[in-house]
Design an enzyme around this catalytic site. Structure first.
Site, PDB file in Angstrom:
ATOM      1  N   SER A  75       0.911  -1.350  -0.089  1.00  0.00           N
ATOM      2  CA  SER A  75      -0.359   0.022   0.005  1.00  0.00           C
ATOM      3  C   SER A  75       0.867   1.290   0.192  1.00  0.00           C
ATOM      4  O   SER A  75       0.436   2.327  -0.303  1.00  0.00           O
ATOM      5  CB  SER A  75      -0.754   0.052   1.340  1.00  0.00           C
ATOM      6  OG  SER A  75      -0.107  -0.263   2.413  1.00  0.00           O
ATOM      7  N   GLU A  76       2.352   0.822   0.366  1.00  0.00           N
ATOM      8  CA  GLU A  76       3.239   2.391   0.340  1.00  0.00           C
ATOM      9  C   GLU A  76       3.918   2.235  -0.960  1.00  0.00           C
ATOM     10  O   GLU A  76       5.074   3.004  -0.964  1.00  0.00           O
ATOM     11  CB  GLU A  76       3.667   2.264   1.609  1.00  0.00           C
ATOM     12  CG  GLU A  76       3.037   2.386   2.976  1.00  0.00           C
ATOM     13  CD  GLU A  76       2.623   3.858   2.881  1.00  0.00           C
ATOM     14  OE1 GLU A  76       2.970   4.830   2.251  1.00  0.00           O
ATOM     15  OE2 GLU A  76       1.835   4.035   3.970  1.00  0.00           O
ATOM     16  N   HIS A  97       8.480  -0.318  10.897  1.00  0.00           N
ATOM     17  CA  HIS A  97       7.876   0.523  12.061  1.00  0.00           C
ATOM     18  C   HIS A  97       8.869   0.033  13.604  1.00  0.00           C
ATOM     19  O   HIS A  97       7.913  -0.225  14.263  1.00  0.00           O
ATOM     20  CB  HIS A  97       6.438   0.005  12.318  1.00  0.00           C
ATOM     21  CG  HIS A  97       5.402   0.288  11.006  1.00  0.00           C
ATOM     22  ND1 HIS A  97       3.996  -0.092  11.012  1.00  0.00           N
ATOM     23  CD2 HIS A  97       5.815   1.136   9.913  1.00  0.00           C
ATOM     24  CE1 HIS A  97       3.530   0.409  10.177  1.00  0.00           C
ATOM     25  NE2 HIS A  97       4.600   1.043   9.225  1.00  0.00           N
TER      26      HIS A  97
END
Ligand code: 13P
Length: 199
Positions: A75-76, A97
């Site tokens: 999605s990135e 993350h």
């Protein structure tokens, strides 16, 4: 094995290694390499667990969004594409993350350069880019603004991006970004860490 297949294997191996090292939880995080000569990005698929990800699952696409193999990119992917567009020296992007660095990111704070490794690997402090909605090109556009001269940056309320000329360089930079954040947080609990202005 073709160069492309070797890189897909390396993406799977390094993503799994990063998952086991605690650089991200669940299916979060993504990794890509850019074959600049061919204009092709190899990128991890969205929401696939790293224990099950196989080289044939890696998505081949162009930075403009054209899909060449598999249709479920991270999605990135726009974050990766914008960074490749902005910096010709970057051929690998690794988004994590990792928890200590992400703690700085949610505070929208830079990670200060308190260890010599910050200069060897990261270009000094790790800046935090302006906030943008996940998945939009702005995530990458704002990251690209603070990346010149740096090995990586923080994404406000989101995570970490490490860049490199290859996957190994992007990976070790992601490791040192997390280490810099962890040591800084620990040092602040027992005193006032001194920022290194230069080596
Ligand atoms: P994917 O879409 O690559 O699974 O990533 C989610 C994520 O890490 C968003 O920051």
């Amino acid at each position: 094995m073709s160069r492309k297949d070797e890189l897909k294997k390396e993406i799977c191996e390094k993503s799994l290694q990063a998952f086991h090292a605690g650089l991200f939880a669940g299916t979060s995080g993504n990794m890509s390499v850019y074959l600049r000569d061919e204009g092709i990005m190899l990128i991890t698929p969205t929401s696939v667990r790293y224990e099950t990800m196989r080289p044939e699952d890696i998505v081949e696409m162009k930075p403009d969004g054209t899909l060449l193999k598999n249709d479920n990119p991270s999605s990135e992917w726009r974050l990766h594409a914008e960074i490749y567009r902005a910096n010709e020296d970057v051929s690998a992007v690794f988004h994590t993350h990792s928890p200590h660095a992400t703690a700085f990111a949610v505070n929208r704070m830079d990670i200060p350069a308190t260890l010599i490794e910050a200069y060897f690997f990261l270009g000094g402090s790790v800046p935090c880019a302006e906030y943008a909605t996940p998945g939009t090109p702005e995530v990458g556009i704002y990251a690209a603004k603070v990346l010149p001269g740096k090995g990586g940056c923080l994404l406000a309320n989101h995570g970490v991006v490490a860049v490199g000329s290859d996957l190994s360089q992007a990976y070790i930079r992601a490791e040192y970004i997390e280490d810099a954040a962890k040591i800084c947080i620990m040092a602040r609990q027992i005193g006032t860490p001194v920022e290194l202005e230069h080596l």
